[in-house]
Structures are given as C-alpha cells and as structure tokens.
Design a protein around this motif. Sequence first.
Motif: not given
Length: 382
Positions: A30-52
């Motif tokens: 979802c947030t990538q869709i917004l980013a593709d359309l120009g939004a500035t996206v800051i992704k907050i990750e825990g110390p272990g990172g997104d499990a993905g």
Amino acid sequence: MTAVPPPAPPGFLTGVRVLDLSAYLPGPFCTQILADLGATVIKIEGPGGDAGRQLPGALHEAANRNKRSVVLDLKTDRGQALGRGLAAGADVLVEGFRPGVADRLGMSYSALRAVNPSIVYCSVSGFGQTGPLRDVPGHDVTYLAASGLLSFPGGWGDSAPPRPGVPVSDLAASTYAAIAILAALYRRRGTGEGTHLDLAIADAALSFASTRADQRLDDRGPSSTHLHPSNDLFEAADGVRIAIGAVEEHFWERLAALLAEEVPALTDPRFGSAEGRRAHGDDLVALLRRAVRARPAADWLAAFAAADVPAHRVLSVGEASRSAHVRARGVVADSDRGRHVLFPVLRDGAVMGTMRSPAPALGAHTEQVLADVAAGKEPWIL
C-alpha cells in the motif's frame, strides 16, 4: 523499435508524507503505491528489520521501493518518542500490527491524534480491529478461506478449489487501503480532520469473492462448477498452455469454427448457447482439450489472432515483463537491484509511477533522519 512513453512529471502525491510501520506485504505494498505516485515514505523498522526481508523470493524488494528505512526500537521510551515525533509531521501513517500492539508501542491512533489531529491513520490487520476474530492470527491463505474465495473452482471440472499462486487477499487489502487513504486525504482538504481507517484483510478478500456470488450472498455452499467451459486453460500439442476466453457468443462461434476443423463434434447443437455449454460442460471441455492438443501452440495462437478470438500463451512473470507490449507501455523499470513493475496506470501517455530508488537496506536512512530531528530540521525533505 517501439517508442517508450516519456517519464511522468512529478507525482500527484508529491508533498504527501507517509510513515510506514507495517511489514510483510499488505501495508508495505500500500505505501509503495503511494510512494510510486510521489509521496515521501519513511519506513520504520525494528532492530531486526521487516520480517519480510527474510522471506524467500523478492517480496521485500517488490513492496518497498521509493522508501527510506529508519530503525527505531518502539519497545523503548526513546524509540516511541522519536516515532511520535515523526508522526507529528506526517500526513498518513500505516500500521500492520495485530490489534492492541500499536497501543503498547505508544503509536496508537489516540496517541498520535494528540500530537497530529489531522493525521490519516490506517490500520491493516487480518480480521480488523473489532469482531470475535480480531485477535486470531493468519496469513493470506487463511484469509482467503475465511472470505469464501477458496470455495470457487478455478477451472471447469476442478475437483477442489485451487489456492491462487499470488497472495490475493494481501494485495486486495493493499489496494483498498491505498484507495481509503486517498479518500481520507481528499476529505481532509475540506475539513482539516484526520481519521482512523480500519482495514481487515479478510474483508477485502470477501469483497473480491462477492463478485462470484449473487447479490443476496446466499449460503449455498461451495460452487461446484466454473462459470464458462470455454474460459479456461488448455494445453497444445507441444505442451504449451494457452488461456482462451471465449465467453461472449460471437467469440465462442469463432472459436468453435476453428477448433471444429480438428474436432467436428464442437458444432453439436448442445453447445449452441451459453446455457447449453454449461449444461454439457464436462463433454465440451473434453472436446476442447482434445482439439487444442491437436496442434502446436504457435499454430493455434496465429489462428486465434487472425479470427479475433481472445487467447494468450501462459507466460512467466519474466516473459511478461519483457514482452514487446509491456515495453511499449513503459510500466517496468530497471534498477541496479532488479526490475520493478511501477504503478501500472498511464496519464496523458506517461507512466504515473516513478522509480526513484530500490528497496533500502535496513536502517539506511536512520542516521540522516535522526540527525535532522536532533537539529530541528525537516526530516521529510529528501
């Protein structure tokens, strides 16, 4: 050489600030869709990172381009304070925790509304923030099962409903989340008010499943048949699979005329109407499969194209992304870390989605963003 559409001008969402607290696929896509359309996206990750990041395949790369990665430990007071500070300047926040977790991390809607009354806060969870299943864990396949979507066979004569090879419920939720966020931002332009969006992945799947049910959504149990025997996959003589979509009467007539050269029984009056084709679907599918197996795929595809019959060879994703048609559309972009399918809509002949950067390394922007915060600078300006 086919001309590629020119690059799009700055995206429609340039200036929109999105804080992404989600992981795996539904929230990040979802947030990538917004980013593709120009939004500035800051992704907050825990110390272990997104499990993905740890999953096989390229899921993380395919759902996190055009973002910045900041590592914060939201289980600490300092991490929560920094998170709320970033949220204070955000237009949108997307979180993908199980219900109640955002509250424990100090990042609930009520906590953030206190510092940013106009924030559009979107919670994406398996079964939503309310209801008896709200705390039940799940993944795409369980949400598909809960929605009824897996009760429909994928082809005529299938003995069991198939599981889709892509995570349909996750992507349905991503799409609905992006639409809801844009609607909330539009409303905010007039009212200045933020809102809390509660999106259940299972609800999104149910919405998709409802397109195969009648409008009463009657509980009649699993559907025993596919809708159209002539709308399916068929194997040619060389083992290549062909998708044929002869649903409308004129397409069926053209298809039957071609295939009857190999199997004359396809002109049987039993198959002369859509109702007849469904009533005798088992016999019809057997004849169609026998006919298509009589020639190599290239022969059939050329004949189908000449007769204007909807048909296409079943491609891999790699083949599809490199096809002449997709190249002409310009929706695939290359980066030093792979190829990406951008937001797949053109406006005025140009691709709306932009490729600014591939998915970031874990914490790649932590130092920069936190330094800006400490210095009282605007952390959202690239």
